[in-house]
Enzyme design. Structure first.
Site, PDB file in Angstrom:
ATOM      1  N   ALA A  45       1.273  -1.377  -0.318  1.00  0.00           N
ATOM      2  CA  ALA A  45      -0.236   0.320   0.158  1.00  0.00           C
ATOM      3  C   ALA A  45       0.588   1.122  -0.075  1.00  0.00           C
ATOM      4  CB  ALA A  45      -0.828  -0.099   1.409  1.00  0.00           C
TER       5      ALA A  45
ATOM      6  N   SER B 136      -0.083   9.143   1.204  1.00  0.00           N
ATOM      7  CA  SER B 136       0.464  10.277   0.716  1.00  0.00           C
ATOM      8  C   SER B 136       1.314  11.207   1.949  1.00  0.00           C
ATOM      9  CB  SER B 136      -0.520  11.479   1.246  1.00  0.00           C
ATOM     10  OG  SER B 136      -1.122  11.485   2.797  1.00  0.00           O
TER      11      SER B 136
ATOM     12  N   LYS C 253       6.311   0.079   7.434  1.00  0.00           N
ATOM     13  CA  LYS C 253       5.529   1.964   7.357  1.00  0.00           C
ATOM     14  C   LYS C 253       6.971   2.537   7.347  1.00  0.00           C
ATOM     15  CE  LYS C 253       1.914   5.001   8.484  1.00  0.00           C
ATOM     16  NZ  LYS C 253       1.196   5.347   9.012  1.00  0.00           N
TER      17      LYS C 253
ATOM     18  N   ASP D 110      -8.895  10.101  11.782  1.00  0.00           N
ATOM     19  CA  ASP D 110      -8.896   9.822  10.455  1.00  0.00           C
ATOM     20  C   ASP D 110      -9.384   8.600   9.914  1.00  0.00           C
ATOM     21  OD1 ASP D 110      -8.386  10.411   8.048  1.00  0.00           O
ATOM     22  OD2 ASP D 110      -5.945   9.904   8.048  1.00  0.00           O
TER      23      ASP D 110
ATOM     24  N   GLN E 165       4.487   4.135   2.799  1.00  0.00           N
ATOM     25  CA  GLN E 165       4.464   2.858   1.931  1.00  0.00           C
ATOM     26  C   GLN E 165       4.798   1.981   2.777  1.00  0.00           C
ATOM     27  OE1 GLN E 165       5.904   3.973  -1.759  1.00  0.00           O
ATOM     28  NE2 GLN E 165       7.565   2.511  -1.384  1.00  0.00           N
TER      29      GLN E 165
END
Length: 566
Positions: free
Chosen positions: A137, A140, A158, A293, A143
């Protein structure tokens, strides 16, 4: 750029000082932004002039998404924020902006491996027994790779995008500069300087790119929900985590928006909706620490029916006063006390203290009565935000940045719930939760608010108590027995003296025993009251209570009424 690379917290002054002597860099970036966004706006104007708006809408929506992607991380984050605002954005544009949440082009995996080595002091092969050659994935700011530790645990790795801080600083500087001169020309009644909104956005963005901060947030969130197995939070592997690399437990779940896979897994979408809404309410009203979020890319259905939260970069905190005022506002909304609701808006910062709220009260009544309609089950946040946005232009309302995040979170979760169940009504879960919290009264502030609900102008509101119990019984988490036990302990405490007097006065109001009202309450709760459980609850409450103390609870008024009836 070196000084910007070391920056860990947003500092508008330091950023301005840096770019004050690099105007050419800023002007070149400004020109790029104006040309790209200008071409989009010109396209919209041509479509409107040629009457081809509807035909070209899908093309323009895709064009906007591509422009924001090309402009980079800061503008992608702006697009993501807009993607959660169905009240502001055309549905076709919304569909494209949603793709910015997790459908972005990745950066080179070789660069990612260099970042891992620099941050962790070891090559990826030395840290992980396996790491996927390509990211699974791309978002912004970073990844994600799927990997396995040498100890056997499957993990997500990450990795932050390279050169992120200078890019963000440059764009925030431009946005802040633009906000300073463009604000007077915008048809907005913000109630404060537009640059403050940019500053809040910048602060949150810097928090989000600090993966150590994200790890701490995840552990704090997990601790809050330690008593709820329905909420899953991935564990953090601190040994393999730094500011720009985060290693955490791999979540093998299903995106909540993938309805076919959710159904194929035999999961109940209504249960998932219930978990999402109840956990959201707990974040706001109990913990004051909330996930700001909760877009579909950050929420997963687990095979065991639990819901997993990921990505804890964007969180926010409510202090105790704000939590209590939010509960107040819910109580005042339930009671339709719009004058008190207007005062709540002042306390929460939506109105300044010098504003005369009296003309606003009828407008609030029109908004909430119109949104709720004939039945409270018709209530939804989308209709509230639509109507409330009209008030912003007519009255001196402002939306504090903190509550912009809350509203965004609530609207997003409601939209997600409606995707899983088009018949979903948020109030069918929210009201039982609030009623249960008030009836249980675990804290002094909640007990005080329960009294506010049950009494009006000094008179006990029997119907409100019946409605509250009936609503609370719709919540699977509500158990009347422990609630009754807590209530008895409170009534027998010094703190409960006022409520004792008021209830006994209500029972003997108008010089009669209110047996009819008591009878209705009994019919409502009798099926939930198992004799053995009721005895245990009563015994627990009375264990340390003497006969003389019990006698002192009965006032002369009740004794007189009982004597008269005999």
């Amino acid at each position: 750029m070196a000084e910007l690379e070391k920056m860990r917290r947003y500092n508008a002054v330091a950023i301005a000082n840096h770019y004050r002597f690099r105007l050419w860099t800023v002007l070149w970036r400004a020109l790029s932004v104006v040309l790209m966004l200008g071409s989009f706006l010109l396209g919209l104007l041509f479509d409107k002039g040629l009457g081809r708006q509807d035909i070209n809408e899908p093309k323009r929506a895709s064009q906007l998404r591509q422009i924001l992607t090309d402009l980079g991380p800061t503008f992608i984050k702006v697009g993501q924020a807009l993607s959660t605002r169905p009240d502001l954005i055309n549905p076709k544009f919304l569909d494209e902006l949603i793709k910015l949440q997790d459908q972005l082009p990745p950066f080179d995996s070789y660069v990612a491996s260099l970042i891992i080595e620099k941050e962790l002091g070891r090559t990826p092969d030395e840290v992980y027994s396996y790491i996927s050659p390509e990211p699974v994935a791309a978002a912004s700011l970073g990844q994600v790779y799927k990997a396995r530790l040498y100890s056997g645990e499957e993990v997500a790795v990450k990795v932050q995008r390279p050169g992120l801080v200078p890019i963000i600083c440059r764009d925030l500087y431009l946005m802040r500069w633009a906000a300073g001169w463009i604000a007077p020309w915008l048809p907005l009644n913000l109630g404060h300087d537009l640059t403050l909104i940019v500053d809040e956005f910048g602060s949150k963005l810097f928090e989000e790119i600090d993966y150590l901060n994200e790890g701490r947030n995840a552990e704090a969130f997990a601790a809050n929900f330690a008593d709820d197995p329905r909420v899953k939070v991935p564990a953090i592997y601190w040994r393999y985590t730094s500011t720009r690399v985060l290693t955490l437990e791999w979540i093998d779940g299903i995106k909540l928006t993938d309805i076919e896979r959710v159904q194929a897994a035999g999961l109940d979408s209504d249960d998932l909706v219930g978990i999402g809404v109840s956990s959201g309410l707990r974040q706001l009203l109990e913990f004051g620490f909330f996930h700001a979020d909760p877009h579909p890319g950050n929420l997963f259905a687990m095979p065991n029916g639990a819901m997993a939260y990921i990505d804890f970069g964007m969180m926010d905190q409510l202090n105790q006063d704000m939590k209590e005022t939010l509960v107040d506002s819910v109580v005042h909304l339930i009671n339709q006390e719009y004058d008190k609701l207007a005062d709540d808006f002042v306390k929460l910062g939506f109105l300044t203290p010098d504003v005369d709220v009296r003309p606003i009260v009828p407008a609030l009544q029109a908004v909430f009565d119109g949104a709720i309609g004939a039945s409270v089950s018709n209530f939804n946040f989308k209709s509230i935000t639509d109507r409330f946005s009209e008030l912003v232009y007519e009255y001196p309302f402002r939306v504090p940045a903190k509550f912009a995040l809350i509203i965004r979170s609530l609207v997003t979760q409601e939209g997600l719930a409606l995707t899983l169940n088009p018949e979903f009504k948020i109030v069918e879960i929210a009201y039982p939760y609030v009623a249960r919290r008030l009836l249980m009264g675990e804290t002094e502030s909640l007990r005080r608010r329960l009294i506010d609900v049950l009494f009006k102008d000094g008179r006990f509101q029997w119907q409100r108590l019946e409605n509250m119990i009936r609503i609370a019984q719709g919540d699977q988490g509500f158990n009347l027995i422990p609630t009754a036990g807590l209530g008895m302990q409170f009534l027998m405490s010094d703190e409960g003296q006022y409520l004792r007097q008021q209830i006994l006065a209500a029972l003997t109001e108008d010089n009669r025993l209110h047996t009819e009202e008591v009878g209705r309450l009994w019919d409502l709760v009798k099926d939930d009251l198992q004799p053995d459980q009721l005895f245990d609850a009563a015994w627990s409450a009375l264990a340390d209570f003497s006969r003389s103390q019990a006698a002192a609870l009965v006032p002369a008024e009740l004794t007189a009424v009982l004597s008269g009836n005999n």
